[in-house]
Design a protein around this motif. Structure first.
Motif, mmCIF file in Angstrom:
data_model
loop_
_atom_site.group_PDB
_atom_site.id
_atom_site.type_symbol
_atom_site.label_atom_id
_atom_site.label_comp_id
_atom_site.label_asym_id
_atom_site.label_seq_id
_atom_site.Cartn_x
_atom_site.Cartn_y
_atom_site.Cartn_z
ATOM 1 N N ASP A 290 41.020 28.283 38.645
ATOM 2 C CA ASP A 290 40.135 28.654 37.543
ATOM 3 C C ASP A 290 38.853 27.828 37.655
ATOM 4 O O ASP A 290 38.592 26.930 36.862
ATOM 5 N N TRP A 291 38.027 28.147 38.672
ATOM 6 C CA TRP A 291 36.852 27.316 38.943
ATOM 7 C C TRP A 291 35.549 28.095 38.936
ATOM 8 O O TRP A 291 34.469 27.502 38.989
ATOM 9 N N ALA A 292 35.608 29.400 38.869
ATOM 10 C CA ALA A 292 34.411 30.229 38.726
ATOM 11 C C ALA A 292 34.476 30.956 37.387
ATOM 12 O O ALA A 292 35.536 31.012 36.757
ATOM 13 N N SER A 293 33.366 31.508 36.959
ATOM 14 C CA SER A 293 33.369 32.256 35.706
ATOM 15 C C SER A 293 34.278 33.475 35.837
ATOM 16 O O SER A 293 34.531 33.947 36.950
ATOM 17 N N PRO A 294 34.793 34.004 34.732
ATOM 18 C CA PRO A 294 35.642 35.199 34.817
ATOM 19 C C PRO A 294 34.972 36.342 35.571
ATOM 20 O O PRO A 294 35.620 37.019 36.373
ATOM 21 N N ARG A 295 33.674 36.569 35.335
ATOM 22 C CA ARG A 295 32.981 37.661 36.014
ATOM 23 C C ARG A 295 32.888 37.415 37.517
ATOM 24 O O ARG A 295 33.159 38.314 38.331
ATOM 25 N N ASP A 296 32.520 36.196 37.907
ATOM 26 C CA ASP A 296 32.420 35.876 39.334
ATOM 27 C C ASP A 296 33.788 35.903 40.009
ATOM 28 O O ASP A 296 33.901 36.269 41.186
ATOM 29 N N THR A 297 34.826 35.524 39.274
ATOM 30 C CA THR A 297 36.177 35.576 39.816
ATOM 31 C C THR A 297 36.579 37.010 40.125
ATOM 32 O O THR A 297 37.076 37.325 41.216
ATOM 33 N N PHE A 298 36.349 37.909 39.168
ATOM 34 C CA PHE A 298 36.657 39.327 39.394
ATOM 35 C C PHE A 298 35.852 39.880 40.564
ATOM 36 O O PHE A 298 36.374 40.618 41.410
ATOM 37 N N ASP A 299 34.569 39.518 40.620
ATOM 38 C CA ASP A 299 33.715 40.017 41.710
ATOM 39 C C ASP A 299 34.178 39.497 43.071
ATOM 40 O O ASP A 299 34.058 40.196 44.081
ATOM 41 N N SER A 300 34.693 38.269 43.099
ATOM 42 C CA SER A 300 35.180 37.701 44.357
ATOM 43 C C SER A 300 36.318 38.537 44.931
ATOM 44 O O SER A 300 36.334 38.848 46.128
ATOM 45 N N TYR A 301 37.270 38.918 44.077
ATOM 46 C CA TYR A 301 38.395 39.723 44.561
ATOM 47 C C TYR A 301 37.944 41.120 44.972
ATOM 48 O O TYR A 301 38.463 41.696 45.941
ATOM 49 N N GLU A 302 36.951 41.663 44.262
ATOM 50 C CA GLU A 302 36.440 42.980 44.644
ATOM 51 C C GLU A 302 35.763 42.913 46.005
ATOM 52 O O GLU A 302 35.973 43.783 46.865
ATOM 53 N N LEU A 303 34.941 41.883 46.225
ATOM 54 C CA LEU A 303 34.275 41.727 47.517
ATOM 55 C C LEU A 303 35.290 41.488 48.626
ATOM 56 O O LEU A 303 35.127 41.988 49.755
ATOM 57 N N PHE A 304 36.348 40.757 48.326
ATOM 58 C CA PHE A 304 37.402 40.512 49.314
ATOM 59 C C PHE A 304 37.997 41.838 49.788
ATOM 60 O O PHE A 304 38.153 42.069 50.987
ATOM 61 N N MET A 305 38.326 42.714 48.842
ATOM 62 C CA MET A 305 38.948 43.984 49.218
ATOM 63 C C MET A 305 37.943 44.927 49.877
ATOM 64 O O MET A 305 38.325 45.776 50.680
ATOM 65 N N ARG A 306 36.672 44.769 49.559
ATOM 66 C CA ARG A 306 35.674 45.664 50.133
ATOM 67 C C ARG A 306 35.293 45.272 51.551
ATOM 68 O O ARG A 306 35.098 46.138 52.417
ATOM 69 N N GLU A 307 35.200 43.947 51.830
ATOM 70 C CA GLU A 307 34.641 43.534 53.110
ATOM 71 C C GLU A 307 35.560 42.656 53.967
ATOM 72 O O GLU A 307 35.323 42.537 55.167
ATOM 73 N N VAL A 308 36.570 42.039 53.366
ATOM 74 C CA VAL A 308 37.472 41.184 54.147
ATOM 75 C C VAL A 308 38.733 41.941 54.548
ATOM 76 O O VAL A 308 39.094 42.003 55.724
#
Length: 395
Positions: A331-349
């Protein structure tokens, strides 16, 4: 890439959870449920939920209850106990709860088991922490017997007893839901998983100590499987855990985790001996930033999609290959940035390891390289259409 050509690498999370004690606990739990909903929509494969009873940070005391709630909000994602601390419960109760939850999730349950991670949990129950591994083995043996035995079970140890015991209904998944055993640093977890022929869950895979024993754990696991008649193990069933936060650039990812990395680091690096080892091996000054300490710890990666791909490929290389990568949730990024991180992971990683974008890239390359020919054909078609029109209209 994945461990075998025909295997689709899986991705999931390992949710302690880890929230600072000053937070509103009701809202923290709601955010955890919302995160799993989000991951289900994104196409993540698994979400493991922990069991803890002290520290004030990891506040889910019953992963089974939490999973029952999460199951009602999701459709496809598998939900795992990460993990049930077997020495804290009578094995009949564990087997009954697993069976019930297996039905409620319609077979989406994975049963992660371990001896218990926090000495403070065991201390409150008056348990000798050094004896928990042996109790876990006794419990797991009894639980698997309850799932598979056709008759009644009698079994007695120094801490539990089964008298003419039998589950009153069979699991939804036959013969039982998938069971995974934690393997941290010592060889005990690998030996136990091999003995019962169930997969391993490597919680410390990204630490220096954990990486050093990964290959050894697989050897021990494979030897025990063969010895106990289970045949060779499948690396695609092996789960490894590390910390990941991804953003479009490394600089942006580091900026995002600065939101609460100081708080998260207090718990992440609470083990004084672990922290000392990081300083000793890295040469960092004692006044180094928490972000620098994290980088030196090798617990994971904060960076761009390319950084994350390189990190997972490195873990594949060190381990010899595995099938599921679980992201330890901090729990080290904002809720919005956390959600975006997982979305970017599934989109590009994820597509890099799952091959899901392979045909798209091949088609685009072919299309792009042939674009000149297509333009010629398009021009010819337009010219012919114009000629036909003029012939028909006499123009």
């Amino acid at each position: 890439m994945s461990t075998t050509d025909d295997h689709r690498m899986r991705f999931g999370i390992f949710l302690g959870p880890e929230h600072k004690p000053s937070n509103n606990p009701t809202w923290d739990l709601e955010r955890d449920l919302q995160l799993i909903e989000h991951l289900d929509k994104l196409g993540f494969d698994e979400a493991f939920v922990g069991e803890h009873h002290s520290s004030g940070w990891e506040i889910i005391s019953s992963p089974e209850l939490f999973i029952a709630a999460a199951a009602q909000r999701t459709r496809n994602i598998k939900l795992g106990t990460g993990v049930i601390s077997l020495p804290y419960h009578h094995p009949l109760m564990v087997a009954e709860r697993i069976t019930l939850l297996d039905h409620l999730t319609r077979g989406r349950l994975i049963v992660g088991v371990g001896p218990g991670a926090l000495p403070s949990d065991a201390a409150m129950m008056g348990l000798d922490y050094s004896s928990l591994r042996e109790r876990m083995e006794e419990s797991l043996e009894a639980i698997l017997a309850l799932f598979s035995a056709k008759g009644l079970i009698d079994r007695k140890t120094e801490w539990f007893e089964l008298r003419q015991a039998q589950l009153q209904m069979l699991p939804y998944t036959r013969p039982h839901p998938e069971v995974a055993v934690t393997a941290v640093i010592s060889p005990a977890g690998a030996m136990l998983a091999g003995r019962f022929g169930v997969p391993m869950l490597a919680l410390a895979a990204a630490t220096d100590a954990g990486r050093k024993v990964l290959a050894q754990h697989w050897e021990i696991y494979s030897e025990q499987r063969e010895k106990c008649g289970h045949g060779p193990g499948n690396r695609n069933d092996w789960r490894l855990v590390s910390v990941v936060h991804v953003a479009p650039t490394r600089e942006e990812a580091e900026r995002q985790v600065s939101y609460a990395i100081e708080d998260a680091g207090r718990y992440l690096f609470r083990d004084a001996s672990f922290l000392k080892a990081i300083y000793d091996s890295s040469g960092l000054d004692n006044n180094a930033s928490i972000l620098d300490v994290f980088r030196a710890s090798n617990l994971g990666v904060v960076g761009s999609p390319e950084d994350v791909i390189e990190h997972i490929e490195r873990m594949q290389e060190i381990s010899g290959g595995y099938g599921t990568h679980l992201i330890r949730v901090l729990d080290w990024a904002s809720p919005r940035d956390t959600f975006d991180s997982y979305e970017l992971f599934m989109r590009e990683v994820a597509p890099h390891f799952q091959g899901s974008n392979q045909r798209r890239i091949e088609n685009w390359d072919s299309f792009h390289q042939s674009e000149g020919e297509f333009q010629v054909a398009l021009g010819a078609a337009n010219k012919r259409a114009r000629q036909r029109y003029e012939a028909q209209t006499g123009q």
